[in-house]
Design an enzyme around this catalytic site. Structure first.
Site, short mmCIF file in Angstrom:
data_model
loop_
_atom_site.label_atom_id
_atom_site.label_comp_id
_atom_site.label_asym_id
_atom_site.label_seq_id
_atom_site.Cartn_x
_atom_site.Cartn_y
_atom_site.Cartn_z
N HIS A 187 25.89 40.42 26.41
CA HIS A 187 25.58 39.65 25.20
C HIS A 187 25.28 38.18 25.48
O HIS A 187 24.77 37.48 24.61
CB HIS A 187 26.75 39.74 24.22
CG HIS A 187 28.01 39.12 24.77
ND1 HIS A 187 28.74 39.70 25.79
CD2 HIS A 187 28.65 37.96 24.46
CE1 HIS A 187 29.77 38.93 26.07
NE2 HIS A 187 29.75 37.88 25.28
N ASP A 188 25.61 37.70 26.68
CA ASP A 188 25.39 36.31 27.04
C ASP A 188 24.21 36.11 27.99
O ASP A 188 23.95 35.00 28.41
CB ASP A 188 26.64 35.73 27.72
CG ASP A 188 27.70 35.30 26.71
OD1 ASP A 188 27.33 35.00 25.55
OD2 ASP A 188 28.88 35.27 27.08
N ASP A 226 28.37 47.11 11.55
CA ASP A 226 29.76 47.19 11.12
C ASP A 226 30.50 48.28 11.90
O ASP A 226 29.91 49.03 12.68
CB ASP A 226 29.84 47.45 9.61
CG ASP A 226 28.87 48.53 9.14
OD1 ASP A 226 28.86 49.62 9.74
OD2 ASP A 226 28.11 48.28 8.18
N GLU A 277 36.51 37.87 32.76
CA GLU A 277 35.28 37.10 32.95
C GLU A 277 35.63 35.91 33.85
O GLU A 277 36.07 34.87 33.38
CB GLU A 277 34.71 36.62 31.61
CG GLU A 277 33.36 35.94 31.79
CD GLU A 277 32.83 35.32 30.51
OE1 GLU A 277 31.60 35.23 30.36
OE2 GLU A 277 33.64 34.90 29.66
N ASP A 296 37.66 36.94 27.78
CA ASP A 296 36.56 35.98 27.78
C ASP A 296 36.96 34.64 28.40
O ASP A 296 38.05 34.12 28.11
CB ASP A 296 36.09 35.74 26.34
CG ASP A 296 34.96 34.75 26.22
OD1 ASP A 296 33.83 35.12 26.58
OD2 ASP A 296 35.22 33.61 25.78
N ASP A 304 23.85 45.50 4.38
CA ASP A 304 23.93 44.04 4.25
C ASP A 304 23.25 43.31 5.41
O ASP A 304 23.26 42.08 5.46
CB ASP A 304 25.39 43.58 4.12
CG ASP A 304 26.22 43.85 5.37
OD1 ASP A 304 25.70 44.46 6.32
OD2 ASP A 304 27.41 43.45 5.39
N ASP A 364 37.40 42.62 23.01
CA ASP A 364 37.09 41.35 23.67
C ASP A 364 38.02 40.29 23.11
O ASP A 364 38.06 40.06 21.90
CB ASP A 364 35.63 40.98 23.36
CG ASP A 364 35.02 40.07 24.40
OD1 ASP A 364 35.75 39.25 24.97
OD2 ASP A 364 33.80 40.19 24.64
N ASP A 392 24.13 49.18 11.07
CA ASP A 392 24.58 48.75 9.75
C ASP A 392 24.60 49.95 8.80
O ASP A 392 23.59 50.63 8.62
CB ASP A 392 23.62 47.68 9.22
CG ASP A 392 23.89 47.30 7.78
OD1 ASP A 392 25.05 47.44 7.34
OD2 ASP A 392 22.94 46.90 7.09
N ASN A 419 26.03 49.68 5.49
CA ASN A 419 26.12 49.32 4.07
C ASN A 419 24.94 48.49 3.57
O ASN A 419 24.94 48.02 2.43
CB ASN A 419 27.44 48.61 3.76
CG ASN A 419 27.58 47.29 4.52
OD1 ASN A 419 26.64 46.85 5.19
ND2 ASN A 419 28.74 46.68 4.43
#
Length: 547
Positions: free
Chosen positions: A325-326, A27, A253, A196, A23, A96, A19, A21
């Site tokens: 990520h899964d 990003d 996938e 995906d 928040d 993706d 990150d 910025n």
């Protein structure tokens, strides 16, 4: 044409990467800021999970606009800068793409709800009583796979969450929109895609004949795909209308592909450049739900890999992973509970990385990031885990038991912020992180490992350098895989045979093992213990030793 088979791919989950910025969300500028780190690591491609406009019900896999960047991640100018800076470092960028479904906030679905017949035909609908779903099929995330839309008085199909409506690929207008979006990105210099859930696009027809009730316990995906025919027609058309003219690198996938279909998927002129090897993604008792989840054993892990290599043969190349990520963090799933340590992390890395196929590294994997401890349900973000938590409660488990049930497979495990340093919030953000930071970040982080020549990070750099070494590259990239001592308990070992004969040995347990080599070892190229020497052919492998 660039030979993708030589490549190492690094997966980035932008929301949790870096990150800039304050928040609390990663990003695009954060990715650009870390390109020198990725160059030093030695990767050739970065694959970025979705950062398109999205309500973020499923962290970007519910796309509301395929051509615009969600302002939370930056601007198109930020993306163009990222691509330009990556190219300057000889790093290619992949995106993706989610084409099985869209967000229910996508313009197409909103027009369908408004009664536009053209866009209603973009999705899959069935008549039914508002209080009685068309059948009892369960979605991948738990709960019914049908959701009633009072605006049109019908149910729409969603294989995943109810905010992710499945597209009707039988409609040629839908396919045309997909191809337009593919070419729109490729025309801007993108190098390829990870596609995906693409195997789900072909459903059993006709939709109107879905049975009113099924009681055999199978999931909706089992029913939808078991007798579906013709997915290859869609995939071949997507290749021809999108990927082929740009020579794009693509990874599908794909689950449960049949042996005879492999040449079609990844052979010469196949639908994709590669598909993922999900053979080790084994969860016992999955037909009963997450509460029957069992860990894979070292022997089963070895068998899955060797069987997959025999299955693929010379048809093409798998993309090999230990996490994404899964999935949970690989070191927390594949290594027996209680044995996660520096040596076992390195062993797991070498055994998958040196296998035939493209090695994929998921962000944080290269420093050995681990699963979260069990956290309160209020801190869980993963929509799938939340759905399955309710399934567990409905099955009669207590809240404490349900939390433990979802903890291993909770996708938040892989989505916690990358641990860059021991500073506040692991150096990920100056603000409040969108997701809990793993509390072990003070011990496991990039900054400390960059200064440690014995770290997991240093070992991954060695692996990448070895795979690219001119003396061994041809063998490690293209050489055959020949199992060694295949029946030996908790020993995973194999030859890579090509220009050279290279032997990889991994002791998949904490106890030592005596191994007799097929011939005298001439040179140790890599190992996870210091000062390793071998004399003769008799070797004593220490706990989780690999070389």
């Amino acid at each position: 044409m660039y030979d993708f088979r030589k490549s190492v791919v690094y997966q980035i989950y932008p929301k949790s990467f870096c990150d800039t910025n304050g928040d609390g969300l990663g990003d695009l500028r954060g990715v650009t800021a870390k390109l020198d780190y990725l160059k030093t690591l030695g990767v050739d491609y970065i694959w970025m999970t979705p950062f398109f406009v999205s309500p973020q019900r499923d962290n970007g896999y519910d796309v509301a606009d395929y051509r615009n960047i969600d302002p939370r991640f930056g601007t198109m100018e930020d993306f163009e800068t990222l691509c330009r800076e990556a190219k300057a470092r000889d790093i290619r960028v992949m995106l993706d793409m989610v084409f099985n479904h869209t967000s229910t906030e996508h313009e197409w679905f909103q027009k369908a709800l408004a009664g536009d017949p053209k866009y209603e035909n973009y999705y899959i609908w069935k008549d039914g009583d508002p209080d009685t779903p068309p059948n009892n099929w369960q979605s991948k995330f738990g709960g019914s796979t049908w959701e009633y839309a009072p605006q049109v008085g019908k149910y729409y199909l969603h294989l995943f969450n109810k905010t992710q409506a499945d597209l009707n690929w039988e409609n040629p207008e839908v396919r045309e929109e997909v191809y337009k979006n593919i070419n729109w990105w490729l025309d801007r210099g993108l190098s390829g895609f990870r596609i995906d859930a693409i195997i789900n696009i072909k459903k059993k027809l006709p939709y109107k004949d879905y049975p009113a009730d099924r009681s055999d316990g199978l999931s909706c995906v089992d029913h939808m795909l078991a007798d579906a025919q013709g997915v290859g027609e869609f995939l071949g058309e997507m290749r021809d209308r999108g990927f082929a003219s740009h020579e794009a690198f693509t990874v599908g996938e794909v689950f449960n592909e049949k042996d005879e279909e492999l040449p079609d998927f990844i052979g010469d002129g196949g639908y994709f450049s590669s598909i993922f090897n999900f053979s080790t993604n084994v969860w016992g008792g999955s037909d009963k739900g997450w509460y029957d989840c069992k860990r894979i054993t070292p022997d089963a892990y070895k068998k899955c890999y060797f069987d997959a290599q025999k299955k693929i043969g010379d048809h093409g190349f798998y993309s090999n992973i230990i996490e994404n990520h899964d999935q949970p963090r690989g070191v927390s799933y594949y290594i027996p509970e209680g044995d996660v340590c520096l040596e076992s992390k390195k062993m797991l890395a070498a055994l998958y990385f040196l296998m035939r196929g493209l090695p994929f590294i998921y962000q944080g994997q290269e420093i050995g990031m681990e699963n979260l401890p069990v956290i309160p349900i209020e801190q869980v973000d993963d929509i799938s885990a939340l759905d399955q938590y309710q399934v567990a409660l409905d099955a009669g488990f207590t809240s404490e038991e349900a939390l433990k049930i979802i903890s291993l497979r909770n996708r938040d495990n892989a989505r916690t912020p990358v641990q860059w340093s021991a500073e506040k919030n692991a150096g990920f953000t100056q603000g409040t992180p969108w997701l809990i930071v793993n509390p072990n970040y003070t011990k496991i982080n990039v900054a400390s490992q960059e200064q440690d020549g014995n770290s997991v990070l240093a070992f991954y750099k060695e692996l990448i350098a070895l795979r690219k070494n001119p003396d061994y590259k041809e063998t490690f990239v293209y050489g055959d895989v020949i199992p060694f001592e295949e029946s030996r308990h908790n020993l995973m070992a194999y030859h890579r045979k090509g220009e050279k004969d290279l032997l990889v040995l991994g002791n998949f347990q904490k106890e030592t093992q005596e191994v007799t080599l097929p011939s005298k070892c001439k040179n140790i190229l890599l190992n996870n213990y210091p000062n390793v020497e071998i004399e003769g052919t008799q070797v004593t492998l220490k706990g989780y030793q690999v070389f």
